[in-house]
Write an enzyme that holds these catalytic residues in place. Structure first.
Site, PDB file in Angstrom:
ATOM      1  N   ASP A  51       0.245  -1.479  -0.459  1.00 10.96           N
ATOM      2  CA  ASP A  51      -0.077  -0.265   0.480  1.00 10.96           C
ATOM      3  C   ASP A  51       1.065   1.342  -0.201  1.00 10.96           C
ATOM      4  O   ASP A  51       2.352   1.434   1.007  1.00 10.96           O
ATOM      5  CB  ASP A  51      -1.087   0.674   1.469  1.00 10.96           C
ATOM      6  CG  ASP A  51      -2.571   0.936   0.963  1.00 10.96           C
ATOM      7  OD1 ASP A  51      -2.199   1.752   0.683  1.00 10.96           O
ATOM      8  OD2 ASP A  51      -3.484   0.258   1.327  1.00 10.96           O
ATOM      9  N   TYR A  93     -13.996   6.805 -13.548  1.00  6.95           N
ATOM     10  CA  TYR A  93     -13.555   6.139 -12.799  1.00  6.95           C
ATOM     11  C   TYR A  93     -14.473   4.722 -13.245  1.00  6.95           C
ATOM     12  O   TYR A  93     -13.319   3.226 -13.370  1.00  6.95           O
ATOM     13  CB  TYR A  93     -13.809   6.337 -11.122  1.00  6.95           C
ATOM     14  CG  TYR A  93     -14.416   5.060 -10.277  1.00  6.95           C
ATOM     15  CD1 TYR A  93     -12.962   4.133  -9.769  1.00  6.95           C
ATOM     16  CD2 TYR A  93     -15.618   5.123  -9.850  1.00  6.95           C
ATOM     17  CE1 TYR A  93     -13.798   3.350  -8.271  1.00  6.95           C
ATOM     18  CE2 TYR A  93     -15.719   4.142  -9.320  1.00  6.95           C
ATOM     19  CZ  TYR A  93     -14.318   3.549  -8.833  1.00  6.95           C
ATOM     20  OH  TYR A  93     -14.519   1.930  -7.163  1.00  6.95           O
TER      21      TYR A  93
HETATM   22  N1  NAD Z   1     -15.969   2.151  -1.015  1.00  3.38           N
HETATM   23  C1  NAD Z   1     -17.055   0.878  -1.836  1.00  3.38           C
HETATM   24  O1  NAD Z   1     -18.329   1.486  -1.473  1.00  3.38           O
HETATM   25  C2  NAD Z   1     -16.139   1.004  -2.940  1.00  3.38           C
HETATM   26  C3  NAD Z   1     -17.692   0.551  -3.876  1.00  3.38           C
HETATM   27  C4  NAD Z   1     -17.186  -0.140  -5.142  1.00  3.38           C
HETATM   28  C5  NAD Z   1     -16.021  -0.425  -5.835  1.00  3.38           C
HETATM   29  N2  NAD Z   1     -14.812  -0.348  -4.617  1.00  3.38           N
HETATM   30  C6  NAD Z   1     -13.243  -0.245  -4.553  1.00  3.38           C
HETATM   31  O2  NAD Z   1     -12.691  -1.081  -3.654  1.00  3.38           O
HETATM   32  C7  NAD Z   1     -11.909  -1.074  -3.147  1.00  3.38           C
HETATM   33  C8  NAD Z   1     -10.803   0.015  -2.357  1.00  3.38           C
HETATM   34  O3  NAD Z   1     -12.150   0.987  -2.210  1.00  3.38           O
HETATM   35  P1  NAD Z   1     -11.757   1.128  -0.347  1.00  3.38           P
HETATM   36  O4  NAD Z   1     -13.155   2.283  -0.166  1.00  3.38           O
HETATM   37  O5  NAD Z   1     -11.460   0.297   0.656  1.00  3.38           O
HETATM   38  O6  NAD Z   1     -10.662   3.077  -1.204  1.00  3.38           O
HETATM   39  P2  NAD Z   1      -9.279   3.210  -0.135  1.00  3.38           P
HETATM   40  O7  NAD Z   1      -8.741   3.894  -1.067  1.00  3.38           O
HETATM   41  O8  NAD Z   1      -9.426   3.484   1.427  1.00  3.38           O
HETATM   42  O9  NAD Z   1      -8.183   1.756  -0.330  1.00  3.38           O
HETATM   43  C9  NAD Z   1      -7.485   2.212  -1.492  1.00  3.38           C
HETATM   44  C10 NAD Z   1      -6.222   1.341  -0.811  1.00  3.38           C
HETATM   45  O10 NAD Z   1      -5.178   1.505  -2.206  1.00  3.38           O
HETATM   46  C11 NAD Z   1      -4.124   2.388  -1.574  1.00  3.38           C
HETATM   47  N3  NAD Z   1      -3.434   2.556  -3.353  1.00  3.38           N
HETATM   48  C12 NAD Z   1      -4.046   3.634  -3.902  1.00  3.38           C
HETATM   49  N4  NAD Z   1      -3.286   3.880  -5.301  1.00  3.38           N
HETATM   50  C13 NAD Z   1      -2.267   2.357  -4.930  1.00  3.38           C
HETATM   51  C14 NAD Z   1      -1.312   2.067  -5.524  1.00  3.38           C
HETATM   52  N5  NAD Z   1      -0.553   2.385  -7.265  1.00  3.38           N
HETATM   53  N6  NAD Z   1      -0.298   1.261  -4.756  1.00  3.38           N
HETATM   54  C15 NAD Z   1      -0.460   1.489  -3.864  1.00  3.38           C
HETATM   55  N7  NAD Z   1      -1.409   1.391  -3.084  1.00  3.38           N
HETATM   56  C16 NAD Z   1      -2.390   1.996  -3.780  1.00  3.38           C
HETATM   57  C17 NAD Z   1      -4.483   3.820  -1.010  1.00  3.38           C
HETATM   58  O11 NAD Z   1      -3.275   3.889  -0.138  1.00  3.38           O
HETATM   59  C18 NAD Z   1      -5.584   2.549  -0.199  1.00  3.38           C
HETATM   60  O12 NAD Z   1      -5.273   1.619   1.350  1.00  3.38           O
HETATM   61  C19 NAD Z   1     -11.158   0.267  -4.316  1.00  3.38           C
HETATM   62  O13 NAD Z   1     -10.649  -0.832  -5.922  1.00  3.38           O
HETATM   63  C20 NAD Z   1     -12.302   0.361  -5.042  1.00  3.38           C
HETATM   64  O14 NAD Z   1     -12.796   1.210  -6.259  1.00  3.38           O
HETATM   65  C21 NAD Z   1     -15.211   0.849  -3.199  1.00  3.38           C
HETATM   66  O1  GDU Z   2     -22.834  14.456   1.278  1.00  2.00           O
HETATM   67  C1  GDU Z   2     -23.506  13.069   0.857  1.00  2.00           C
HETATM   68  C2  GDU Z   2     -23.117  12.430   0.201  1.00  2.00           C
HETATM   69  C3  GDU Z   2     -23.824  11.617  -0.799  1.00  2.00           C
HETATM   70  N1  GDU Z   2     -25.043  11.423  -1.081  1.00  2.00           N
HETATM   71  C4  GDU Z   2     -25.742  10.821  -1.886  1.00  2.00           C
HETATM   72  O2  GDU Z   2     -25.845   9.631  -1.061  1.00  2.00           O
HETATM   73  C5  GDU Z   2     -26.145   8.270  -1.755  1.00  2.00           C
HETATM   74  C6  GDU Z   2     -24.958   7.351  -1.700  1.00  2.00           C
HETATM   75  O3  GDU Z   2     -23.781   8.085  -2.276  1.00  2.00           O
HETATM   76  P1  GDU Z   2     -22.309   7.500  -1.334  1.00  2.00           P
HETATM   77  O4  GDU Z   2     -20.519   8.762  -2.793  1.00  2.00           O
HETATM   78  O5  GDU Z   2     -21.724   7.176  -0.608  1.00  2.00           O
HETATM   79  O6  GDU Z   2     -21.919   6.078  -3.065  1.00  2.00           O
HETATM   80  P2  GDU Z   2     -21.657   6.181  -4.543  1.00  2.00           P
HETATM   81  O7  GDU Z   2     -23.195   5.773  -4.602  1.00  2.00           O
HETATM   82  O8  GDU Z   2     -21.913   8.102  -4.975  1.00  2.00           O
HETATM   83  O9  GDU Z   2     -20.590   5.719  -4.867  1.00  2.00           O
HETATM   84  C7  GDU Z   2     -20.489   4.322  -4.253  1.00  2.00           C
HETATM   85  O10 GDU Z   2     -20.859   3.578  -5.858  1.00  2.00           O
HETATM   86  C8  GDU Z   2     -20.191   4.042  -6.766  1.00  2.00           C
HETATM   87  C9  GDU Z   2     -20.989   3.170  -7.778  1.00  2.00           C
HETATM   88  O11 GDU Z   2     -22.143   3.288  -8.023  1.00  2.00           O
HETATM   89  C10 GDU Z   2     -18.809   3.817  -6.256  1.00  2.00           C
HETATM   90  O12 GDU Z   2     -18.647   2.113  -6.423  1.00  2.00           O
HETATM   91  C11 GDU Z   2     -18.230   4.214  -5.611  1.00  2.00           C
HETATM   92  O13 GDU Z   2     -16.614   3.704  -5.485  1.00  2.00           O
HETATM   93  C12 GDU Z   2     -18.930   3.676  -4.147  1.00  2.00           C
HETATM   94  O14 GDU Z   2     -18.482   5.135  -2.883  1.00  2.00           O
HETATM   95  C13 GDU Z   2     -25.849   8.925  -3.345  1.00  2.00           C
HETATM   96  O15 GDU Z   2     -27.131   9.137  -3.778  1.00  2.00           O
HETATM   97  C14 GDU Z   2     -25.368  10.546  -3.117  1.00  2.00           C
HETATM   98  O16 GDU Z   2     -25.919  11.532  -4.179  1.00  2.00           O
HETATM   99  C15 GDU Z   2     -25.854  12.570  -0.301  1.00  2.00           C
HETATM  100  O17 GDU Z   2     -26.866  12.830  -0.808  1.00  2.00           O
HETATM  101  N2  GDU Z   2     -24.699  13.559   0.292  1.00  2.00           N
END
Ligand code: NAD
Ligand code: GDU
Length: 330
Positions: free
Chosen positions: A31, A141
């Site tokens: 990471d 993205y």
């Molecule tokens: N959080 C969500 O709701 C959500 C939804 C769909 C998909 N994802 C995917 O899941 C994965 C994790 O999401 P998250 O919310 O835990 O994000 P996060 O940002 O908390 O975790 C990503 C991690 O990857 C590390 N990282 C990024 N680029 C790097 C690189 N080039 N080399 C080494 N480390 C690197 C960051 O430091 C971080 O620790 C991501 O790929 C994201 O696209 C997340």
């Molecule tokens: O301050 C805020 C933040 C979010 N929202 C709303 O809450 C819902 C959820 O928003 P998030 O930002 O929590 O999540 P997203 O659905 O936009 O995104 C998530 O789902 C995406 C896929 O659609 C991507 O994978 C992304 O990484 C993941 O975080 C959305 O309708 C957004 O408009 C608000 O109204 N106010």
């Protein structure tokens, strides 16, 4: 045998690393800490601070540990940022995954579990969304994540790198120990924002649009507990180790909640006042995203047992109240 977890100091990666350790796996984390936290990866067998685009480092890691599978979380994942700086997303997500796959191939590592997203679907044709539905990302993205999925599939066809792509819907909640949770700066996700408002760390929650074609006018999303997501990664590794071949799975609860319903639930769970302000729609937000996860349940035996909205908000609240400054390292 060890598992390499890229992005293992991030939100979902740290919960998955914890679940792997809980079942006795050797976990190697790579990471660069751009959004992750060193403390979140405490307890992992080995920690490398470095970048997935550093091919010499990847060779060193693959040369030093008996890695039989990679779980690949490392990426940039802010939808809005991807629209203003798509190059950053192609470089880290697409080129980064290319480096990883090339070094896996060169080092004979043949299994990868990949973090994909509901964003690959774009505006859905129907809900609940199935894996065979049209993939037409509405932002850069999601476009990079779809490109990564496809690249991995071509490496399978050419080099036999077996893969499972997991398309997560909205990850939320925290580990039941209260030791790890969600800490992003800036925070953009709804659940932590609502709980920060409950803690008084924000004056209000901005609701992005209340004129969507939903019952209360606000967007509906499918929230899935981060530890249920973690379980799915372990099951995906098991599938690959059994040699059952590559696959794609949606991961969601199958139940949608509107923004207003999430805020209402948070008021109930925390007993706190949560002021709201209605703002214009956020660009690129589909009105409703709900997953069908029947395939993951059927083929992986996945059972998301913590993803009722009460458990999600309760575990997230326990993390936020115990760690009001998150990990405190930013
Ligand atoms: N959080 C969500 O709701 C959500 C939804 C769909 C998909 N994802 C995917 O899941 C994965 C994790 O999401 P998250 O919310 O835990 O994000 P996060 O940002 O908390 O975790 C990503 C991690 O990857 C590390 N990282 C990024 N680029 C790097 C690189 N080039 N080399 C080494 N480390 C690197 C960051 O430091 C971080 O620790 C991501 O790929 C994201 O696209 C997340
Ligand atoms: O301050 C805020 C933040 C979010 N929202 C709303 O809450 C819902 C959820 O928003 P998030 O930002 O929590 O999540 P997203 O659905 O936009 O995104 C998530 O789902 C995406 C896929 O659609 C991507 O994978 C992304 O990484 C993941 O975080 C959305 O309708 C957004 O408009 C608000 O109204 N106010």
């Amino acid at each position: 045998m060890a598992i390499l977890v890229t992005g293992g100091a991030g939100y979902i990666g740290s919960h998955t690393a914890a679940a792997l350790l809980e079942r006795g796996e050797e976990v190697v984390v790579l990471d660069n800490l751009q959004t992750g936290h060193r403390q979140a990866a405490d307890g992992c067998t080995h920690f490398y601070e470095g970048d997935i685009r550093d091919e010499a480092l990847l060779d060193r890691i693959f040369g030093s540990h008996e890695i039989d599978a990679v779980i690949h979380f490392a990426a940039n994942s802010l939808v809005q940022e991807s629209m203003t700086d798509p190059g950053k997303y192609y470089h880290n997500n697409v080129y980064g995954t290319l480096c990883l796959l090339e070094r896996m191939r060169a080092n004979g590592v043949k299994r990868i579990v990949f973090s994909s997203t509901a964003a690959v679907y774009g505006e859905p044709e129907r809900v609940p969304i199935e894996e065979t539905d049209k993939t037409e990302p509405a932002n850069a993205y999601g476009e990079t994540k779809l490109a990564m999925e496809r690249m991995i599939r071509w490496f399978d066809a050419a080099h036999g790198i077996q893969n499972v792509s997991l398309r997560y819907f909205n990850a939320a909640g925290a580990h039941e120990s209260g030791r790890i949770g969600e800490d992003h700066a800036p925070e953009t996700h709804l659940v932590p924002i609502v709980l920060q408002a409950a803690l008084g760390k924000r004056p209000h929650v901005a609701i992005f649009g209340d004129d969507y074609p939903t019952a209360d006018g606000t967007c509906i999303r499918d929230y899935i507990h981060v530890s249920d997501l973690a379980d799915a990664h372990l099951l995906a590794v098991d599938r690959l180790r059994r040699g059952e071949g590559s696959a794609v799975y949606n991961l969601g609860s199958g139940r949608g909640y509107s923004v207003r319903e999430i805020i209402e639930q948070a008021r109930r769970e925390t007993g706190r006042d949560i002021p709201v302000v209605v703002q214009p729609r956020r660009a690129g937000d589909p009105a409703v995203l709900v997953a069908s996860s029947e395939r993951a349940k059927r083929e992986l035996g996945w059972n998301p047992r913590r993803s009722d909205i009460g458990t999600i908000i309760r575990t997230a609240w326990a993390w936020h109240t115990a760690h009001p400054e998150g990990y405190g390292d930013r």
